[in-house]
Design a protein around this motif. Structure first.
Motif, PDB file in Angstrom:
ATOM      1  N   HIS A 274     -63.002  60.144  78.037  1.00  0.00           N
ATOM      2  CA  HIS A 274     -61.754  60.318  78.415  1.00  0.00           C
ATOM      3  C   HIS A 274     -61.020  61.424  77.770  1.00  0.00           C
ATOM      4  CE1 HIS A 274     -60.185  57.851  75.474  1.00  0.00           C
ATOM      5  NE2 HIS A 274     -60.856  56.951  75.671  1.00  0.00           N
ATOM      6  N   GLY A 275     -59.921  62.254  78.358  1.00  0.00           N
ATOM      7  CA  GLY A 275     -59.381  63.052  77.638  1.00  0.00           C
ATOM      8  C   GLY A 275     -58.191  62.284  76.825  1.00  0.00           C
ATOM      9  N   GLN A 276     -57.290  62.999  76.489  1.00  0.00           N
ATOM     10  CA  GLN A 276     -56.044  62.458  75.864  1.00  0.00           C
ATOM     11  C   GLN A 276     -54.661  63.408  76.434  1.00  0.00           C
ATOM     12  OE1 GLN A 276     -55.372  61.057  72.089  1.00  0.00           O
ATOM     13  NE2 GLN A 276     -57.061  60.065  71.831  1.00  0.00           N
ATOM     14  N   GLY A 444     -47.759  61.619  69.771  1.00  0.00           N
ATOM     15  CA  GLY A 444     -48.999  61.625  69.516  1.00  0.00           C
ATOM     16  C   GLY A 444     -49.797  61.553  70.844  1.00  0.00           C
ATOM     17  N   GLY A 445     -51.024  61.416  71.040  1.00  0.00           N
ATOM     18  CA  GLY A 445     -52.076  61.559  72.002  1.00  0.00           C
ATOM     19  C   GLY A 445     -52.291  60.137  72.583  1.00  0.00           C
ATOM     20  N   SER A 446     -52.272  59.981  73.865  1.00  0.00           N
ATOM     21  CA  SER A 446     -52.668  58.796  74.656  1.00  0.00           C
ATOM     22  C   SER A 446     -53.485  58.864  75.944  1.00  0.00           C
ATOM     23  CB  SER A 446     -51.474  58.180  74.757  1.00  0.00           C
ATOM     24  OG  SER A 446     -51.373  56.756  75.419  1.00  0.00           O
ATOM     25  N   HIS A 447     -53.754  58.041  76.458  1.00  0.00           N
ATOM     26  CA  HIS A 447     -54.575  58.127  77.719  1.00  0.00           C
ATOM     27  C   HIS A 447     -54.656  56.903  78.660  1.00  0.00           C
ATOM     28  CE1 HIS A 447     -57.782  55.829  75.513  1.00  0.00           C
ATOM     29  NE2 HIS A 447     -57.268  56.400  74.601  1.00  0.00           N
ATOM     30  N   GLY A 448     -55.381  56.777  79.597  1.00  0.00           N
ATOM     31  CA  GLY A 448     -55.428  55.660  80.559  1.00  0.00           C
ATOM     32  C   GLY A 448     -55.196  56.017  81.981  1.00  0.00           C
ATOM     33  N   SER A 449     -54.613  57.223  82.231  1.00  0.00           N
ATOM     34  CA  SER A 449     -54.121  57.429  83.645  1.00  0.00           C
ATOM     35  C   SER A 449     -55.110  57.996  84.395  1.00  0.00           C
ATOM     36  CB  SER A 449     -53.000  58.702  83.479  1.00  0.00           C
ATOM     37  OG  SER A 449     -53.599  59.828  83.471  1.00  0.00           O
ATOM     38  N   LEU A 450     -54.799  58.495  85.797  1.00  0.00           N
ATOM     39  CA  LEU A 450     -55.473  58.871  86.710  1.00  0.00           C
ATOM     40  C   LEU A 450     -55.732  60.598  86.836  1.00  0.00           C
ATOM     41  CD1 LEU A 450     -57.263  57.707  89.222  1.00  0.00           C
ATOM     42  CD2 LEU A 450     -55.163  58.422  90.771  1.00  0.00           C
ATOM     43  N   HIS A 451     -54.799  60.932  85.972  1.00  0.00           N
ATOM     44  CA  HIS A 451     -54.323  62.598  85.999  1.00  0.00           C
ATOM     45  C   HIS A 451     -55.593  63.236  85.371  1.00  0.00           C
ATOM     46  CE1 HIS A 451     -52.575  66.281  84.913  1.00  0.00           C
ATOM     47  NE2 HIS A 451     -51.741  66.120  85.679  1.00  0.00           N
TER      48      HIS A 451
END
Ligand SMILES: [Zn+2]
Length: 494
Positions: A274-276, A444-451
């Motif tokens: 995934h990205g962030q 910072g960085g994070s992820h989890g979404s549909l974007h």
């Protein structure tokens, strides 16, 4: 026949990869890129969290089929919250024995559906040898003993003395190690500080050792986690973080008499999970779920889920699953959240349909399988309502996705992976979910979404006979590899 090695580089992003190579900071990646079919916009799985993605990578299906909904989710049948290790405090509250057992045993042996086969199972049923280095999803036909470090062993009170399954060659850091790897010298990379050997240097050490021993499996999946950890802390140094991954790849390439020799012997595939997205610095970039849902009784982490509790929150960084007590409570929760424009997508099931709302708006979109509008992957959908909710465009009858890649199949995959009155919500760009005890990443960085920022990943395929079909998705990689190994037939060659 060439061997296949698949490197899974956590949170590698296409723009960072391209900039890192342009800045001459990644000779290994540059060498592979120049000899690759390069796909900068491969679509990963939703939620964009490692556990569900790893399971999709090894099974070739979305979570509605493999049944691992996310990193943190709630099992409505056993009434237990499942955490494949996210956040030190939630793990402590839920019990380290429970969470260690979730990730080391339950994920592969109980939760991952038996109705699908992993790539390791298929490879070994076809009389070839498969390997997995440090990947949490690893189900296979062989049994491996877990060597718990003394501290964890005492805490888990022998619960993990059961064997875990995997392919013939398998390691999980220092916890599961075939005899073959005993000669890899102990150093700091295997210490507690480095996640019991779940780190890049140890993974590459093991890969080099397995090749040197002459026992390289026909297929090996290698997980390199450190880019993700570093990006969460300092996204501004993204190029430097990837350059450090490149140093490990160069160590692998240098273990051959020439880099070209590596590609003469191997198909080398690199993919990300995934990205962030960079999270804003101010507190307002945390979406306070408990405060927004203050009118409801919320399950307290670490306690038994009481029947009268209105909602269980399972936080997956830039997305969350909310499990409502009943359909009326679900509607109330949606109304309480939809007023906040920091919440991006709000989606839930209603019989066979999925309903989608967007925070700060009143529009509603419904979609379902087996309709008349095809997407780019050949799945047909029925649609009702306002398609702008998911930024869907039409090319004649065909659906086009942009902001939310492969949006329908991915939302469907997440919501139909589990039972109960579940709502999936995602955070708008720059925001993250805040709920009891779970870690956040302000600045910072994070992820989890549909974007698309969290969802588009680079895919590099070097030294292969075939080309992967476009548009490419992470779930297509399993069949591509089986095809390279002569197990599956290439599309169009049946
Ligand atoms: Zn991460």
């Amino acid at each position: 026949m060439k061997k296949v090695i698949l490197f899974l580089i956590d949170s590698m992003m296409p723009d960072v990869l391209e900039r890192c190579i342009a800045a001459k900071k990644a000779p290994g990646l540059q060498f592979l890129m120049e000899r690759s079919q390069y796909i900068p916009d491969c679509v990963t799985v939703f939620p964009t969290m490692t556990a569900s993605i790893d399971c999709s990578l090894i099974t070739g299906v979305y979570p509605d089929v493999h049944k691992i909904p996310g990193l943190v989710w709630y099992d409505t049948e056993t009434r237990q919250m499942i955490n494949y290790i996210n956040g030190a405090i939630p793990v402590q509250k839920m019990g380290i024995a429970h969470c260690a057992s979730n990730v080391l045993f339950d994920l592969n042996e109980r939760h991952l559906s038996r109705s699908v086969k992993t790539i390791h199972e298929v490879v070994e049923e076809n009389h070839l040898v498969s390997g997995s280095i440090n990947v949490i999803a690893h189900r296979g036909h062989k049994k491996h003993k877990v060597h718990m470090p003394p501290m964890l062993d005492a805490l888990t009170s022998f619960q993990l003395r059961e064997k875990v399954s995997g392919p013939t060659i398998m390691s999980m850091g220092t916890l599961v190690r075939p005899d073959l790897f005993r000669s890899v010298a102990w150093d700091m990379s295997q210490s507690v500080l480095k996640g019991y050997g779940i780190n890049d240097a140890f993974a590459i050490d093991q890969l080099i050792e397995v090749i040197r021993s002459g026992k390289q499996p026909h297929f090996t999946l290698v997980y390199l986690p450190e880019n993700d950890h570093k990006l969460h802390k300092s996204p501004q140094d993204a190029i430097q973080h990837l350059a450090e991954v490149d140093k490990e790849l160069v160590r692998f390439l240098d273990s051959f008499s020439s880099w070209e020799q590596m590609l003469e012997r191997n198909v080398c595939i690199l993919i990300s999970d995934h990205g962030q997205t960079v999270i804003g610095e101010g507190e307002e970039h945390n979406i306070p779920l408990e405060r927004l849902l203050s009118g409801f009784s919320i399950h307290a982490i670490g306690k038994v889920v009481a029947p009268e509790v209105d909602v269980v929150i399972c936080n997956n960084e830039r997305m969350a699953y909310l499990y409502a007590k009943d359909p009326d409570t679900l509607k109330g929760i949606v109304e309480a959240l939809v007023v906040d424009d920091r919440i991006d997508v709000i989606a839930w099931r209603e019989n066979e349909k999925i309903i989608v709302r967007k925070g700060g708006t009143t529009e509603v979109l419904r979609f379902w399988r087996d309709g008349t509008y095809p997407d780019a992957y050949g799945v047909k959908w029925g649609i009702e309502g306002d398609v702008s909710v998911l930024d869907v465009q039409f090319d004649g009858e065909q659906l086009l996705f942009d902001t939310y890649p492969d949006a329908f199949s991915r939302l469907y995959g997440s919501l139909f992976s589990q039972s109960g009155h579940v709502i999936a919500i995602t955070a708008a760009k720059g925001y993250e979910m805040l709920s009891e005890y779970f870690p956040t990443h302000l600045g910072g960085g994070s992820h989890g979404s549909l974007h698309k920022q969290d969802s588009l990943i680079p895919l590099l395929i070097a030294g292969a006979k075939h080309k992967i079909g476009l548009p490419a998705r992470l779930v297509d990689v399993k069949d591509f590899i089986l095809c390279e190994l002569g197990i599956a037939t290439a599309p169009g060659q049946q």
